[in-house]
Motif scaffolding. Sequence first.
Motif, PDB file in Angstrom:
ATOM      1  N   GLU A  44      30.980  23.674  26.793  1.00 55.36           N
ATOM      2  CA  GLU A  44      29.905  23.062  26.008  1.00 55.36           C
ATOM      3  C   GLU A  44      30.417  22.831  24.583  1.00 55.36           C
ATOM      4  OE1 GLU A  44      26.799  21.684  25.916  1.00 55.36           O
ATOM      5  OE2 GLU A  44      27.038  21.760  23.735  1.00 55.36           O
ATOM      6  N   ARG A  45      30.170  21.636  24.087  1.00 56.69           N
ATOM      7  CA  ARG A  45      30.576  21.204  22.738  1.00 56.69           C
ATOM      8  C   ARG A  45      30.086  22.164  21.652  1.00 56.69           C
ATOM      9  NH1 ARG A  45      27.510  17.428  19.257  1.00 56.69           N
ATOM     10  NH2 ARG A  45      25.819  18.312  20.450  1.00 56.69           N
ATOM     11  N   SER A  98      19.700  17.079  24.491  1.00 59.43           N
ATOM     12  CA  SER A  98      18.259  16.788  24.537  1.00 59.43           C
ATOM     13  C   SER A  98      17.452  17.978  25.036  1.00 59.43           C
ATOM     14  CB  SER A  98      17.981  15.612  25.480  1.00 59.43           C
ATOM     15  OG  SER A  98      18.484  14.425  24.936  1.00 59.43           O
ATOM     16  N   THR A  99      18.105  18.922  25.705  1.00 62.95           N
ATOM     17  CA  THR A  99      17.338  19.952  26.422  1.00 62.95           C
ATOM     18  C   THR A  99      16.486  20.809  25.494  1.00 62.95           C
ATOM     19  OG1 THR A  99      18.893  19.967  28.263  1.00 62.95           O
ATOM     20  CG2 THR A  99      17.579  21.960  27.959  1.00 62.95           C
ATOM     21  N   ALA A 142       9.792  18.810  26.359  1.00 67.40           N
ATOM     22  CA  ALA A 142       8.488  19.459  26.562  1.00 67.40           C
ATOM     23  C   ALA A 142       8.486  20.340  27.804  1.00 67.40           C
ATOM     24  CB  ALA A 142       7.409  18.390  26.676  1.00 67.40           C
ATOM     25  N   ASN A 151       8.095  19.463  30.997  1.00 67.51           N
ATOM     26  CA  ASN A 151       7.213  19.065  32.103  1.00 67.51           C
ATOM     27  C   ASN A 151       8.014  18.917  33.390  1.00 67.51           C
ATOM     28  OD1 ASN A 151       4.820  18.839  30.568  1.00 67.51           O
ATOM     29  ND2 ASN A 151       5.593  16.926  29.721  1.00 67.51           N
ATOM     30  N   VAL A 198      35.139  18.826  24.782  1.00 67.73           N
ATOM     31  CA  VAL A 198      36.211  18.138  25.506  1.00 67.73           C
ATOM     32  C   VAL A 198      36.603  16.908  24.692  1.00 67.73           C
ATOM     33  CG1 VAL A 198      36.721  16.772  27.571  1.00 67.73           C
ATOM     34  CG2 VAL A 198      35.520  18.963  27.771  1.00 67.73           C
ATOM     35  N   PHE A 217      19.992  11.415  32.575  1.00 64.93           N
ATOM     36  CA  PHE A 217      18.673  11.953  32.935  1.00 64.93           C
ATOM     37  C   PHE A 217      17.666  11.740  31.807  1.00 64.93           C
ATOM     38  CE2 PHE A 217      21.439  14.063  35.828  1.00 64.93           C
ATOM     39  CZ  PHE A 217      20.672  14.412  36.929  1.00 64.93           C
ATOM     40  N   VAL A 234      14.336  12.497  32.689  1.00 66.73           N
ATOM     41  CA  VAL A 234      13.427  13.617  33.010  1.00 66.73           C
ATOM     42  C   VAL A 234      14.263  14.747  33.604  1.00 66.73           C
ATOM     43  CG1 VAL A 234      11.166  12.499  33.195  1.00 66.73           C
ATOM     44  CG2 VAL A 234      12.725  12.418  35.132  1.00 66.73           C
ATOM     45  N   GLY A 235      15.211  15.183  32.807  1.00 66.05           N
ATOM     46  CA  GLY A 235      16.205  16.143  33.293  1.00 66.05           C
ATOM     47  C   GLY A 235      15.653  17.530  33.532  1.00 66.05           C
ATOM     48  N   ILE A 236      14.529  17.870  32.887  1.00 65.53           N
ATOM     49  CA  ILE A 236      13.946  19.181  33.182  1.00 65.53           C
ATOM     50  C   ILE A 236      13.245  19.076  34.546  1.00 65.53           C
ATOM     51  CG2 ILE A 236      12.537  21.085  32.279  1.00 65.53           C
ATOM     52  CD1 ILE A 236      14.779  19.965  30.320  1.00 65.53           C
ATOM     53  N   GLY A 237      12.564  17.964  34.731  1.00 66.36           N
ATOM     54  CA  GLY A 237      11.849  17.749  36.000  1.00 66.36           C
ATOM     55  C   GLY A 237      12.773  17.635  37.192  1.00 66.36           C
TER      56      GLY A 237
HETATM   57  C1  LIG Z   1      10.875  14.577  22.794  1.00 64.18           C
HETATM   58  C2  LIG Z   1      11.386  14.712  24.200  1.00 64.18           C
HETATM   59  C3  LIG Z   1      10.612  15.320  25.172  1.00 64.18           C
HETATM   60  C4  LIG Z   1      11.078  15.429  26.487  1.00 64.18           C
HETATM   61  N1  LIG Z   1      10.281  16.034  27.410  1.00 64.18           N
HETATM   62  C5  LIG Z   1      10.710  16.134  28.698  1.00 64.18           C
HETATM   63  C6  LIG Z   1       9.902  16.756  29.693  1.00 64.18           C
HETATM   64  O1  LIG Z   1       8.787  17.192  29.413  1.00 64.18           O
HETATM   65  N2  LIG Z   1      10.375  16.832  30.967  1.00 64.18           N
HETATM   66  C7  LIG Z   1      11.608  16.331  31.311  1.00 64.18           C
HETATM   67  O2  LIG Z   1      11.994  16.413  32.468  1.00 64.18           O
HETATM   68  N3  LIG Z   1      12.409  15.758  30.375  1.00 64.18           N
HETATM   69  C8  LIG Z   1      11.987  15.649  29.097  1.00 64.18           C
HETATM   70  N4  LIG Z   1      12.794  15.082  28.155  1.00 64.18           N
HETATM   71  C9  LIG Z   1      14.126  14.616  28.574  1.00 64.18           C
HETATM   72  C10 LIG Z   1      15.069  15.818  28.699  1.00 64.18           C
HETATM   73  O3  LIG Z   1      15.192  16.418  27.431  1.00 64.18           O
HETATM   74  C11 LIG Z   1      16.441  15.362  29.204  1.00 64.18           C
HETATM   75  O4  LIG Z   1      16.289  14.552  30.351  1.00 64.18           O
HETATM   76  C12 LIG Z   1      17.325  16.547  29.571  1.00 64.18           C
HETATM   77  O5  LIG Z   1      17.320  17.521  28.556  1.00 64.18           O
HETATM   78  C13 LIG Z   1      18.734  16.061  29.841  1.00 64.18           C
HETATM   79  O6  LIG Z   1      19.520  17.180  30.154  1.00 64.18           O
HETATM   80  P1  LIG Z   1      21.104  17.013  30.249  1.00 64.18           P
HETATM   81  O7  LIG Z   1      21.652  18.331  30.607  1.00 64.18           O
HETATM   82  O8  LIG Z   1      21.419  15.824  31.077  1.00 64.18           O
HETATM   83  O9  LIG Z   1      21.542  16.565  28.772  1.00 64.18           O
HETATM   84  P2  LIG Z   1      21.667  17.405  27.419  1.00 64.18           P
HETATM   85  O10 LIG Z   1      20.625  18.431  27.283  1.00 64.18           O
HETATM   86  O11 LIG Z   1      21.745  16.395  26.320  1.00 64.18           O
HETATM   87  O12 LIG Z   1      23.042  18.152  27.592  1.00 64.18           O
HETATM   88  C14 LIG Z   1      24.292  17.517  27.482  1.00 64.18           C
HETATM   89  C15 LIG Z   1      25.229  18.538  26.860  1.00 64.18           C
HETATM   90  O13 LIG Z   1      26.560  18.029  26.878  1.00 64.18           O
HETATM   91  C16 LIG Z   1      27.206  18.532  25.734  1.00 64.18           C
HETATM   92  N5  LIG Z   1      28.376  17.706  25.480  1.00 64.18           N
HETATM   93  C17 LIG Z   1      28.397  16.397  25.131  1.00 64.18           C
HETATM   94  N6  LIG Z   1      29.649  15.970  24.985  1.00 64.18           N
HETATM   95  C18 LIG Z   1      30.457  17.025  25.242  1.00 64.18           C
HETATM   96  C19 LIG Z   1      31.862  17.208  25.232  1.00 64.18           C
HETATM   97  N7  LIG Z   1      32.703  16.204  24.916  1.00 64.18           N
HETATM   98  N8  LIG Z   1      32.353  18.436  25.537  1.00 64.18           N
HETATM   99  C20 LIG Z   1      31.517  19.467  25.851  1.00 64.18           C
HETATM  100  N9  LIG Z   1      30.176  19.339  25.865  1.00 64.18           N
HETATM  101  C21 LIG Z   1      29.652  18.131  25.578  1.00 64.18           C
HETATM  102  C22 LIG Z   1      26.137  18.412  24.649  1.00 64.18           C
HETATM  103  O14 LIG Z   1      26.404  19.204  23.528  1.00 64.18           O
HETATM  104  C23 LIG Z   1      24.887  18.817  25.402  1.00 64.18           C
HETATM  105  O15 LIG Z   1      24.581  20.199  25.244  1.00 64.18           O
HETATM  106  C24 LIG Z   1      12.355  14.950  26.831  1.00 64.18           C
HETATM  107  C25 LIG Z   1      13.151  14.337  25.857  1.00 64.18           C
HETATM  108  C26 LIG Z   1      12.678  14.205  24.554  1.00 64.18           C
HETATM  109  C27 LIG Z   1      13.539  13.521  23.550  1.00 64.18           C
END
Ligand SMILES: Cc1cc2nc3c(=O)[nH]c(=O)nc-3n(C[C@H](O)[C@H](O)[C@H](O)COP(=O)(O)OP(=O)(O)OC[C@H]3O[C@@H](n4cnc5c(N)ncnc54)[C@H](O)[C@@H]3O)c2cc1C
Length: 409
Positions: A35-36, A43-44, A48, A50, A174, A346, A348-351
């Motif tokens: 993890e960076r 975004s996580t 919210a 949901n 990375v 993603f 809706v990545g939590i969902g």
């Molecule tokens: C205001 C708001 C409300 C939301 N509410 C909801 C909700 O209620 N329900 C829902 O399902 N979704 C919701 N979402 C969307 C949800 O936040 C995302 O879909 C989800 O967090 C995506 O998860 P992820 O693991 O794909 O990405 P991320 O959480 O963005 O994780 C990606 C990770 O990769 C790491 N990374 C990036 N590049 C590198 C690298 N080169 N080397 C190492 N690590 C790296 C980053 O630091 C990061 O930690 C909401 C979004 C917003 C903005």
Amino acid sequence: MKQDVQVLVIGGGIVGTSVLYWLTKLGMTDCLLVERRQLTSGSTWHAAGNTTYFGPYAEMTRLFAGSIRTYLMAEEESGQSVGFHQTGSLRVATSERERALFHSFEAKYQSLGIPYHVVDNKQIEALHPCIKTAELFGAAHTPTDGHVDPSGATHALAGAARNLGAEIKRQCPVESLHREGDGWLVVTAEGEIRARHVVVAASFWTRELLSPLGLNIPLYATHHQELITESIAEIAALDHEVPAMRDSYVSCSVRQEGTGLLAGVYETDPVFWALDGIPKDFKEELFPPDTNRLMPHLEKLMIRMPAFGEAGIKSVNNGPMCWTPDGLPLLGPVESCDGLWLASGFNVGIGTGGGSGEYLAHWIVNGKPHFDLPIVHADRFGNNITTDVAVESIKACYRQGYRLPDEIK
Ligand SMILES: Cc1cc2nc3c(=O)[nH]c(=O)nc-3n(C[C@H](O)[C@H](O)[C@H](O)COP(=O)(O)OP(=O)(O)OC[C@H]3O[C@@H](n4cnc5c(N)ncnc54)[C@H](O)[C@@H]3O)c2cc1C
């Protein structure tokens, strides 16, 4: 830090940790996640949380259902609470067509074993006293879904994966990766890692990370805003939490937060962020809120739920949200790069994260996923989609909000 592993996962959000968890559950324990910055840094942390079961795509529903199950398993195995609130959800019908479609989904939910009923307006009022039903045609009710704490869920997944033998390295960005021998050489700020398989779960960072490999991954970020109200007397007086409400006319979801409400809005004209590349110094910042853009939706919401309009706004979060041109994630192998897998894109990545981790881990460990889901396959956009085309497509998806697509798959 391990330097030679079977599977390296890049990205410690809800999706990367879900993939890591399921890999270890399926016996692939020679895994490392890098993890960076910190877990949840993308975004996580500001989501919210949901996690509804409702969705127009039958197969996607399996990812939603698998997610709550996964988080609860990780909670039990790690001892870390995922903060699941089983409030249930109401997807209100704003037209006869919506109600008819909701009825047509009944058999699908029954076959998946997910409680699902179409309820009338009186039942909506009994479940959620703040909803004015005058212009509604009933609702789809999924009583066993709700919301989780995204940070708690991520840490539960990480803890459970670690218990099974996986390693997690934070503060380890990375920098590049390329094929070497029968696997990958991954260059990080903390040294080189060799891996047979690499899973890229880096959300909107994935596009730039993989472009040196000649891959044009159509992932872009929009702003997404949510508002949290002060306490609302009608909510505070209840002895139970109200279900989440999703409404295609308002283009908004509303769930209980403490004794107030939390609304997430899909705007008509979404604002994009960092189309030319994610700023190198981006950490965990939020964007300045812009409530003017939300007003057309909030005006409708105040009619549907007057209590929302009477409460003061406590806070507004505006954060980056990752999108693909069809709004569905990129999940699976990159056919042109043996051993490279995507778990990115993603919104809706939590969902869907927990179920997606299960889906991808089955594919990596067993050579095929445990069910077919071609609508999420990683190569479906080819390699030639332009930014302009992708942005126009994402705009259409974003403004679609909770309206059901014309074609139900
Ligand atoms: C205001 C708001 C409300 C939301 N509410 C909801 C909700 O209620 N329900 C829902 O399902 N979704 C919701 N979402 C969307 C949800 O936040 C995302 O879909 C989800 O967090 C995506 O998860 P992820 O693991 O794909 O990405 P991320 O959480 O963005 O994780 C990606 C990770 O990769 C790491 N990374 C990036 N590049 C590198 C690298 N080169 N080397 C190492 N690590 C790296 C980053 O630091 C990061 O930690 C909401 C979004 C917003 C903005």
